[in-house]
Design a protein around this motif. Structure first.
Motif, mmCIF file in Angstrom:
data_model
loop_
_atom_site.group_PDB
_atom_site.id
_atom_site.type_symbol
_atom_site.label_atom_id
_atom_site.label_comp_id
_atom_site.label_asym_id
_atom_site.label_seq_id
_atom_site.Cartn_x
_atom_site.Cartn_y
_atom_site.Cartn_z
ATOM 1 N N UNK A 81 0.832 -1.198 0.000
ATOM 2 C CA UNK A 81 0.000 0.000 0.000
ATOM 3 C C UNK A 81 0.867 1.248 0.000
ATOM 4 N N UNK A 82 1.953 1.238 0.745
ATOM 5 C CA UNK A 82 2.859 2.401 0.785
ATOM 6 C C UNK A 82 3.436 2.688 -0.589
ATOM 7 N N UNK A 83 3.809 1.654 -1.327
ATOM 8 C CA UNK A 83 4.454 1.864 -2.638
ATOM 9 C C UNK A 83 3.460 2.184 -3.746
ATOM 10 N N UNK A 84 2.266 1.605 -3.665
ATOM 11 C CA UNK A 84 1.368 1.674 -4.816
ATOM 12 C C UNK A 84 0.187 2.620 -4.654
ATOM 13 N N UNK A 85 -0.175 2.975 -3.446
ATOM 14 C CA UNK A 85 -1.334 3.844 -3.255
ATOM 15 C C UNK A 85 -1.001 5.288 -3.593
ATOM 16 N N UNK A 86 -1.992 6.004 -4.124
ATOM 17 C CA UNK A 86 -1.833 7.441 -4.366
ATOM 18 C C UNK A 86 -1.984 8.174 -3.036
ATOM 19 N N UNK A 87 -1.618 9.452 -3.038
ATOM 20 C CA UNK A 87 -1.780 10.233 -1.809
ATOM 21 C C UNK A 87 -3.242 10.322 -1.404
ATOM 22 N N UNK A 88 -4.143 10.423 -2.399
ATOM 23 C CA UNK A 88 -5.570 10.495 -2.097
ATOM 24 C C UNK A 88 -6.046 9.189 -1.438
ATOM 25 N N UNK A 89 -5.557 8.072 -1.935
ATOM 26 C CA UNK A 89 -5.943 6.789 -1.342
ATOM 27 C C UNK A 89 -5.398 6.656 0.078
#
Length: 541
Positions: free
Chosen positions: A437-445
């Motif tokens: 999640x840290x690597x792939x999520x956007x800031x909005x997510x």
């Protein structure tokens, strides 16, 4: 009048079965192994030899774990007996050692030490050659002295394993052809019932004796509670004796029970039982009232026998289904330290994957992301030496983003996350860390996730990742280099979301490798729950 043998020389057979499960009998590192008055395998080997080898016992008990404490007496050097008999009058014997197969011996020690239920028959045929050999031995002696140790083991040997030998001893004693002497456990097994103790490991009684603790009954209805030095056993011994219609005899050390021609009496320097609250002057406890209380409590109720096999032994749940491959290499647990058994199991799995080359470990830290001490440096657990935090994990998510979205880390999960499990054969350079999640999520997510946790605000953005996201490629490269995948402690619901909803493509890669046997999955805490059929069995998230 003592019975004599054919050559008129009184000889004593020392029966040593009760001591076979003592640590001090086998383990040379045990403080009592060298006890001058004690018995160990070296002394027995030098006198008669043993079939059961110490190296086998060490293997079956995983280093003498789970064996009984204390020590068992060497009667050949006993001061009192040595005044009565010459050294050559003594002979040693263990029925179980002489008669058991290696498979039966292994089953006994594995039951005691590892709680593994025997898969072989734990009985001896009446016509077994060993029975005839014991009859010859018994023909040469006038006294049999059953040593102390584990009463459940001795009772099992005489009543279940070799009942023909138990009957042989009883018949000769009752006919006046043999004098039976019992010390501690040996006394208990010779009496009506050897249930008057809580010390033996319960599975012996459950598995080997099937709940039947009746002894040879060589003292009529009397059952002994030896070593009676305080009143701990007073009430349960008396209540048990009354319930079973027996006479419970509370014998302190140096005091015994003797039976001669049908009459039994106490012997010793002070030939009387230990203090009894039911018979003491000015007594305030009444056995009848206690017995009635027991009867009332269990009136019209027959409780099932507790299944101590299931309550004591390591469980073997039926997890198999179509999704569990024969090649899957999986370890699931909760602690941050692997015990000896777990380390051995892990090393075995490791050899299955890469028998020779150096292995790598990929640690996925997603379960930790909603834990307050992972982010908040003012939390007391943030600076624990063995705790994981955002700095140690090397995340790309900004601390200020988390602080703002949670309004100062409010309503985040409590506790702390261990940094690493100690894995045998690995050092720090063998580990890589990442968070999907840290690597792939956007800031909005990321903002949406932390607001949902802290403020209960439902996300207004899609909470999935694209199947062709470039971040997944870098994670898949790390996965490709790893032999072990470790998912650790934290929030199982968060792990379930990340690997089932957010990044199912990456999860599919993990499952494929685990099922084909090229990747060991090590799940601890939340990671173990995610790997199971369901991670709903918690009220914490």
């Amino acid at each position: 009048k003592l019975p004599v043998t054919r050559d008129s020389q009184l000889k004593v057979l020392l029966l040593e079965d009760a001591g076979l499960l003592k640590s001090s009998f086998w383990d040379s590192q045990d403080p009592n192994f060298g006890q001058k008055q004690g018995l160990n395998y070296e002394k027995i080997n030098s006198r008669i030899g043993l079939k059961i080898g110490v190296e086998k016992v060490k293997e079956w008990t995983k280093g003498f774990q789970g064996l009984d404490g204390g020590w068992t007496a060497d009667h050949a050097v006993d001061e009192t007996l040595s005044r009565l008999f010459a050294r050559e009058a003594f002979s040693y014997h263990s029925i179980f050692d002489s008669c058991a197969s290696e498979e039966q011996a292994q089953a006994l020690f594995e039951l005691q030490a590892q709680h593994v239920v025997p898969k072989v028959a734990m009985t001896l045929e009446a016509e077994h050659p060993c029975v005839h050999e014991f009859r010859k031995v018994l023909d040469q002696v006038g006294i049999i002295l059953a040593n102390g140790g584990n009463p459940d083991l001795l009772g099992f040997v005489l009543r279940r394993f070799a009942p023909e030998i138990g009957r042989m001893i009883s018949e000769r004693v009752r006919a006046g052809r043999l004098l039976y002497m019992g010390r501690s456990a040996g006394a208990m097994a010779g009496s009506a019932d050897f249930a008057y103790t809580y010390q033996p490991m319960p599975m012996l009684e459950e598995v080997l004796l099937h709940g039947d603790t009746s002894g040879l009954a060589l003292a009529g209805r009397c059952s002994l509670r030896p070593h009676y030095g305080n009143q701990l056993w007073n009430i349960p011994a008396r209540a048990l004796a009354k319930a079973r219609g027996q006479v419970g005899v509370l014998t302190p050390n140096s005091v015994g029970l003797a039976c001669d021609q049908g009459e039994c009496f106490m012997v010793g320097p002070k030939p009387q039982q230990g203090p009894d609250i039911f018979r003491s002057p000015g007594q305030t406890s009444h056995l009848l009232r206690i017995s009635k209380a027991y009867e009332f409590a269990y009136k019209d109720y027959q409780p099932p026998r507790p299944n101590l096999v299931k309550s004591c032994r390591p469980q073997a749940p039926q997890c198999e289904d179509a999704g569990l491959s024969n090649r899957s290499l999986v370890m699931l647990g909760s602690g941050s330290e692997l015990g000896r058994d777990a380390q051995e199991a892990f090393q075995t799995l490791l050899r299955e994957v890469h028998p020779s080359q150096r292995s790598k470990v990929l640690v996925l830290d997603d379960a930790a992301l909603l834990t307050r001490s992972f982010w908040d440096s003012s939390d007391l657990d943030f600076s624990r030496p063995n705790a994981l935090n955002a700095i140690k994990a090397g995340l790309v998510t900004r601390l200020e983003l988390v602080r703002e979205a949670t309004e100062g880390f409010a309503a985040m999960d409590e506790g702390w996350i261990p940094s690493l499990a100690a894995l045998p054969g690995f050092d720090a350079l063998d580990f890589s860390r990442a968070s999907v999640f840290d690597r792939c999520a956007t800031e909005e997510q990321k903002k949406a996730l932390f607001k949902l946790q802290s403020q209960g605000v439902a996300p207004e953005v899609s909470m999935t990742t694209l199947a062709d996201a470039r971040c997944l490629e870098s994670l898949e490269e790390l996965l490709g280099d790893a032999t072990v995948l470790m998912m650790g402690w934290g929030n199982p619901d968060l792990l379930g979301y990340v690997f089932k909803v957010f990044a199912p493509r990456f999860t599919a890669k993990i499952i494929k490798r685990v099922r084909e046997g090229s990747l060991i999955f090590l799940g601890l805490g939340a990671g173990a729950m995610l790997a199971g059929h369901s991670f709903a069995v918690t009220a914490a998230p």
